[in-house]
Design a protein around this motif. Structure first.
Motif, PDB file in Angstrom:
ATOM      1  N   GLU A  69       0.829  -1.223   0.000  1.00  0.00           N
ATOM      2  CA  GLU A  69       0.000   0.000   0.000  1.00  0.00           C
ATOM      3  C   GLU A  69       0.851   1.255   0.000  1.00  0.00           C
ATOM      4  O   GLU A  69       1.125   1.843   1.045  1.00  0.00           O
ATOM      5  CB  GLU A  69      -0.889   0.009   1.246  1.00  0.00           C
ATOM      6  CG  GLU A  69      -2.217  -0.635   1.032  1.00  0.00           C
ATOM      7  CD  GLU A  69      -3.216  -0.178   2.082  1.00  0.00           C
ATOM      8  OE1 GLU A  69      -3.051   0.881   2.703  1.00  0.00           O
ATOM      9  OE2 GLU A  69      -4.188  -0.913   2.281  1.00  0.00           O
ATOM     10  N   ASN A 149       1.996   2.435   3.550  1.00  0.00           N
ATOM     11  CA  ASN A 149       1.672   1.351   4.492  1.00  0.00           C
ATOM     12  C   ASN A 149       2.364   0.046   4.102  1.00  0.00           C
ATOM     13  O   ASN A 149       1.735  -1.007   4.086  1.00  0.00           O
ATOM     14  CB  ASN A 149       0.152   1.163   4.551  1.00  0.00           C
ATOM     15  CG  ASN A 149      -0.564   2.402   5.062  1.00  0.00           C
ATOM     16  OD1 ASN A 149      -0.029   3.120   5.918  1.00  0.00           O
ATOM     17  ND2 ASN A 149      -1.739   2.682   4.538  1.00  0.00           N
ATOM     18  N   SER A 151       4.745  -3.164   4.600  1.00  0.00           N
ATOM     19  CA  SER A 151       5.278  -3.962   5.707  1.00  0.00           C
ATOM     20  C   SER A 151       6.724  -4.349   5.387  1.00  0.00           C
ATOM     21  O   SER A 151       7.194  -4.140   4.260  1.00  0.00           O
ATOM     22  CB  SER A 151       4.434  -5.231   5.858  1.00  0.00           C
ATOM     23  OG  SER A 151       4.559  -5.992   4.665  1.00  0.00           O
ATOM     24  N   SER A 165       8.913   2.455   5.657  1.00  0.00           N
ATOM     25  CA  SER A 165       7.620   3.005   5.225  1.00  0.00           C
ATOM     26  C   SER A 165       7.089   3.884   6.347  1.00  0.00           C
ATOM     27  O   SER A 165       7.547   3.803   7.497  1.00  0.00           O
ATOM     28  CB  SER A 165       6.630   1.874   4.937  1.00  0.00           C
ATOM     29  OG  SER A 165       6.259   1.250   6.148  1.00  0.00           O
ATOM     30  N   SER A 167       4.207   3.636   7.743  1.00  0.00           N
ATOM     31  CA  SER A 167       3.520   2.827   8.756  1.00  0.00           C
ATOM     32  C   SER A 167       4.529   2.128   9.671  1.00  0.00           C
ATOM     33  O   SER A 167       4.284   1.991  10.872  1.00  0.00           O
ATOM     34  CB  SER A 167       2.588   1.805   8.098  1.00  0.00           C
ATOM     35  OG  SER A 167       3.325   0.904   7.315  1.00  0.00           O
ATOM     36  N   SER A 172       1.526   2.369  12.865  1.00  0.00           N
ATOM     37  CA  SER A 172       0.134   2.149  12.444  1.00  0.00           C
ATOM     38  C   SER A 172      -0.034   2.647  11.008  1.00  0.00           C
ATOM     39  O   SER A 172       0.750   3.476  10.535  1.00  0.00           O
ATOM     40  CB  SER A 172      -0.836   2.910  13.356  1.00  0.00           C
ATOM     41  OG  SER A 172      -0.565   4.284  13.267  1.00  0.00           O
ATOM     42  N   ASN A 173      -1.055   2.130  10.339  1.00  0.00           N
ATOM     43  CA  ASN A 173      -1.301   2.551   8.957  1.00  0.00           C
ATOM     44  C   ASN A 173      -1.850   3.965   8.905  1.00  0.00           C
ATOM     45  O   ASN A 173      -2.468   4.443   9.856  1.00  0.00           O
ATOM     46  CB  ASN A 173      -2.312   1.611   8.298  1.00  0.00           C
ATOM     47  CG  ASN A 173      -1.631   0.329   7.836  1.00  0.00           C
ATOM     48  OD1 ASN A 173      -0.419   0.143   8.034  1.00  0.00           O
ATOM     49  ND2 ASN A 173      -2.387  -0.535   7.206  1.00  0.00           N
ATOM     50  N   ARG A 176      -4.006   6.859   2.897  1.00  0.00           N
ATOM     51  CA  ARG A 176      -3.194   7.252   1.736  1.00  0.00           C
ATOM     52  C   ARG A 176      -3.802   8.421   0.981  1.00  0.00           C
ATOM     53  O   ARG A 176      -3.109   9.267   0.434  1.00  0.00           O
ATOM     54  CB  ARG A 176      -3.040   6.067   0.775  1.00  0.00           C
ATOM     55  CG  ARG A 176      -2.056   5.034   1.244  1.00  0.00           C
ATOM     56  CD  ARG A 176      -1.917   3.948   0.216  1.00  0.00           C
ATOM     57  NE  ARG A 176      -3.178   3.260  -0.029  1.00  0.00           N
ATOM     58  CZ  ARG A 176      -3.404   2.438  -1.039  1.00  0.00           C
ATOM     59  NH1 ARG A 176      -2.464   2.214  -1.940  1.00  0.00           N
ATOM     60  NH2 ARG A 176      -4.563   1.827  -1.180  1.00  0.00           N
TER      61      ARG A 176
END
Ligand code: BT5
Length: 262
Positions: A69, A149, A151, A165, A167, A172-173, A176
């Motif tokens: 993401e 977001n 990982s 990233s 996140s 936390s996310n 966008r």
């Protein structure tokens, strides 16, 4: 949340950036599609965005990982300034992204000359500006990739040590679409300033966010490597280096890339 929420985009408080919005679930590279749309006279400020890119491009033929993401998008620009000044758009875009990240998170992004945005020493955003010229005028395809977001698995073994990233840094996310809108608002604001007054106002903002000046760096072109201390950027955006022999050199950001400190 997907990026195909056209209603959100139609409410964006910009004069024209993002009003014309092309969304793709998956494409090769948003810069390629932007180039084609530019040649079909789509208006300035048109945004081309993809959920995933299968052939995301970096500079000098390098690859840009574009899965997970993130925000992978391009903006069509038709500057009224001399094309010799066009590479300054890379620095302008770095300022816009850094300010947008700062406004939407409590993170402190740093700009590494000329086009990387780092958080805690790891790359979170890359910028690729390409000139699309014909006989009479030119356009700039401004490509921006932000790891929003993603990982650790998305980054994979190759990038886990050098990239991050938002996140991962925030724990936390984040939304966008909200970040995209803020980047476009900042981008338009800085672009208008640049059109009107040139690089000077950008230079100060860039310096406020930079993590390069004062550092020992190595700059590599395709042929040569230069070691020294980064002293400043000049009125055109070029990096001023005092090399290890004490000689001053100016580097035009179109030609070289900055490597990690050794
Ligand atoms: C860049 O190149 O940093 C420019 C990246 C521009 C990407 C955007 S996404 C939308 C638009 N469409 C495109 O096809 N491209 C643009 P460069 O400075 O050459 O850095 C490339 C290097 O960064 C690679 O060689 C990797 O080491 C590293 N890298 C690749 N993907 C990354 C990622 N997602 N996050 C952090 N680092 C990455």
């Amino acid at each position: 949340m997907k990026l195909d929420d056209y209603n959100q985009m139609s409410n964006i408080p910009t004069k024209w950036f993002g009003h014309n919005y092309y969304y793709y679930r998956e494409i090769g590279s948003t810069n390629h599609v932007a180039k084609e749309l530019d040649e079909m006279y789509e208006p300035e400020g048109t945004v081309i965005i993809a959920e995933q890119q299968t052939e995301g491009e970096g500079r000098l033929g390098r690859k840009w990982l574009s899965q997970g993401e993130g925000l992978w998008f391009s903006v069509i620009l038709r500057p009224k300034r001399d094309s010799a000044d066009a590479p300054q758009i890379t620095l302008l875009a770095a300022v816009a992204v850094a300010e947008a990240i700062k406004n939407k998170t409590n993170l402190t992004p740093g700009i590494k000359w000329p086009n990387d945005i780092l958080i805690n020493g790891r790359k979170v955003c890359g910028i690729l500006t390409e000139l699309n010229a014909n006989e009479d005028d030119y356009s700039i395809i401004l490509g921006i990739g932000i790891n929003v977001n993603l990982s650790l698995e998305d980054l994979g073994d190759q990038l886990q040590d050098t990239a991050t990233s938002l996140s991962l840094e925030l724990g936390s996310n984040m939304n966008r679409m909200e970040l995209l809108k803020e980047v476009l608002i900042q981008l338009e604001e800085w672009y208008l300033k640049w059109q009107k007054s040139g690089f000077k106002p950008i230079r100060q903002a860039w310096k406020n966010h930079n993590i390069t000046i004062g550092e020992k760096v190595m700059i590599s072109s395709l042929q040569e490597k230069f070691h020294g201390e980064a002293l400043d950027i000049d009125d055109t955006g070029a990096l001023i280096l005092r090399d290890d022999e004490g000689e001053m050199k100016n580097f035009n950001f179109g030609e070289v890339s900055l490597r990690n400190k050794e």
